[in-house]
Motif scaffolding. Sequence first.
Motif, short mmCIF file in Angstrom:
data_model
loop_
_atom_site.label_atom_id
_atom_site.label_comp_id
_atom_site.label_asym_id
_atom_site.label_seq_id
_atom_site.Cartn_x
_atom_site.Cartn_y
_atom_site.Cartn_z
N LEU A 19 0.75 -1.23 0.10
CA LEU A 19 -0.07 0.05 -0.10
C LEU A 19 0.79 1.14 -0.21
CD1 LEU A 19 -2.73 -1.07 2.51
CD2 LEU A 19 -2.64 -1.46 0.00
N ASP A 20 1.85 1.26 0.75
CA ASP A 20 2.77 2.56 0.67
C ASP A 20 3.37 3.00 -0.62
OD1 ASP A 20 2.34 2.98 3.36
OD2 ASP A 20 4.02 2.30 4.17
N LYS A 21 3.49 1.83 -1.46
CA LYS A 21 3.85 2.05 -2.95
C LYS A 21 3.18 3.28 -3.72
CE LYS A 21 6.66 -2.20 -3.64
NZ LYS A 21 6.72 -3.40 -4.43
N GLU A 22 1.55 2.99 -3.32
CA GLU A 22 0.80 3.72 -3.92
C GLU A 22 0.68 5.49 -3.31
OE1 GLU A 22 -0.74 3.07 -6.60
OE2 GLU A 22 0.30 1.16 -6.32
N TYR A 23 1.05 5.56 -1.95
CA TYR A 23 1.45 6.64 -1.31
C TYR A 23 2.67 7.18 -1.91
CZ TYR A 23 1.00 9.71 2.94
OH TYR A 23 0.94 10.67 3.81
N LYS A 24 3.68 6.70 -2.24
CA LYS A 24 5.02 7.21 -2.80
C LYS A 24 4.58 7.80 -4.05
CE LYS A 24 9.72 7.61 -2.56
NZ LYS A 24 9.86 7.80 -3.83
N LYS A 25 3.78 6.92 -4.85
CA LYS A 25 3.49 7.40 -6.34
C LYS A 25 2.85 9.04 -6.04
CE LYS A 25 2.42 3.04 -8.55
NZ LYS A 25 1.44 2.14 -9.26
N VAL A 26 1.83 9.05 -5.38
CA VAL A 26 1.31 10.41 -5.13
C VAL A 26 2.16 11.32 -4.63
CG1 VAL A 26 -0.58 11.69 -3.78
CG2 VAL A 26 -0.98 9.45 -4.43
N TYR A 27 3.21 11.20 -3.78
CA TYR A 27 4.07 12.04 -3.09
C TYR A 27 5.08 12.48 -4.23
CZ TYR A 27 8.13 13.40 -0.07
OH TYR A 27 9.08 14.23 0.45
N ASP A 28 5.40 11.48 -4.93
CA ASP A 28 6.61 11.79 -6.07
C ASP A 28 5.91 12.43 -7.22
OD1 ASP A 28 8.43 10.52 -4.68
OD2 ASP A 28 8.14 8.62 -5.98
N GLN A 29 4.65 12.25 -7.79
CA GLN A 29 4.10 12.94 -8.56
C GLN A 29 3.83 14.40 -8.31
OE1 GLN A 29 0.92 10.74 -11.13
NE2 GLN A 29 1.33 9.26 -9.86
N ILE A 30 3.41 14.87 -7.11
CA ILE A 30 3.12 15.94 -6.66
C ILE A 30 4.68 16.88 -6.54
CG2 ILE A 30 2.42 17.31 -4.64
CD1 ILE A 30 0.25 15.64 -3.89
N ARG A 31 5.63 16.01 -5.98
CA ARG A 31 6.88 16.59 -5.87
C ARG A 31 7.52 16.93 -7.02
NH1 ARG A 31 11.58 13.16 -3.41
NH2 ARG A 31 10.93 11.93 -5.29
N ASN A 32 7.16 16.16 -8.17
CA ASN A 32 7.92 16.21 -9.39
C ASN A 32 7.14 17.48 -10.28
OD1 ASN A 32 9.77 14.35 -9.14
ND2 ASN A 32 8.39 12.79 -10.20
N PHE A 33 6.06 17.71 -9.91
CA PHE A 33 5.21 18.71 -10.62
C PHE A 33 5.44 20.01 -10.03
CE2 PHE A 33 1.71 21.74 -9.76
CZ PHE A 33 1.37 22.19 -11.06
N LYS A 34 5.74 20.11 -8.57
CA LYS A 34 6.22 21.18 -7.91
C LYS A 34 7.41 21.82 -8.53
CE LYS A 34 5.27 21.86 -3.57
NZ LYS A 34 5.26 21.49 -2.18
N LYS A 35 8.43 20.79 -8.56
CA LYS A 35 9.84 20.99 -9.19
C LYS A 35 9.66 21.52 -10.50
CE LYS A 35 12.39 17.96 -6.09
NZ LYS A 35 13.57 16.70 -6.22
#
Length: 279
Positions: A85-101
């Motif tokens: 389940l935490d892999k999906e949490y990481k997907k959300v975290y990474d996509q938001i972080r990459n967009f902000k960058k």
Amino acid sequence: MKHTQIQFSAVNFNVKALKNGAEKGYCRICGKYGDLTDDHVPPKSCGNKGRTVFSIGENKLIIQNGFHCRTICSNCNNELLGCNLDKEYKKVYDQIRNFKKSGLYLPRNILEIDVDIKKFFRGIIAHFFSVAVYEKDLTIQQVLEQPIQKDFISENCRAFVLGDEENPKNVDLYYWYYPFSNIYVNPFMGYYTDFLAGNGKIIYGAMIKCSPLAVFILDKKASTANPPGLKADLNTNILFLNMNSILDKEILEHPTENGCVLLSPNNIVDGKKTNDYQK
């Protein structure tokens, strides 16, 4: 060397006792008795590695290596969360972080995040279970020594979290973008609007705010209004986030004019993110 200190806001537990948890007890997720391990909320891979500072009145409690609590078994920690389940949490975290960058412009300011939405919310609620260790007049260690008691969230969401049911029962899940380092957990809350006017409405359920999203688990039967944010559609695999319209960090934590908030009768801890530089 730069160390990040994150001060969390949290409701419903003695922070130090929750961190220490117990060596053995009933897992807060699956309910089985055995050795207990540390659950990081949010996951370590999602920015929860630094020093965590809790401000309790005039005192401070420092927890190294991210906010964690020793309340779940190794199987739930490693197999259910870490490897799944935490892999999906990481997907959300990474996509938001990459967009902000990236500095990209979004049409309508809406970011569409690809994720297994059921797994994502199962993980969020699983972490909620690991933190929501509270029973009146009992210590956290005493609670962990007892089988899980039935309550609104447990009865309607636990089978969903464990993958035994496709959807949670009698609840709706609402979410909104939460770009703050604070975490807020409230397992039993009611939020009244226009309470003094006598014609108010109530939002009843549980809430966990944990970057990058805040999630409200709404009791559909008891509520006469909806929380802020978007209602999760568990039949799609997209999260929609308005990246420019950010709700107040403390929304639903404090009453508005003529409103009223019902909280679980435990300690409230407030804080903010700071930076600590050490050589």
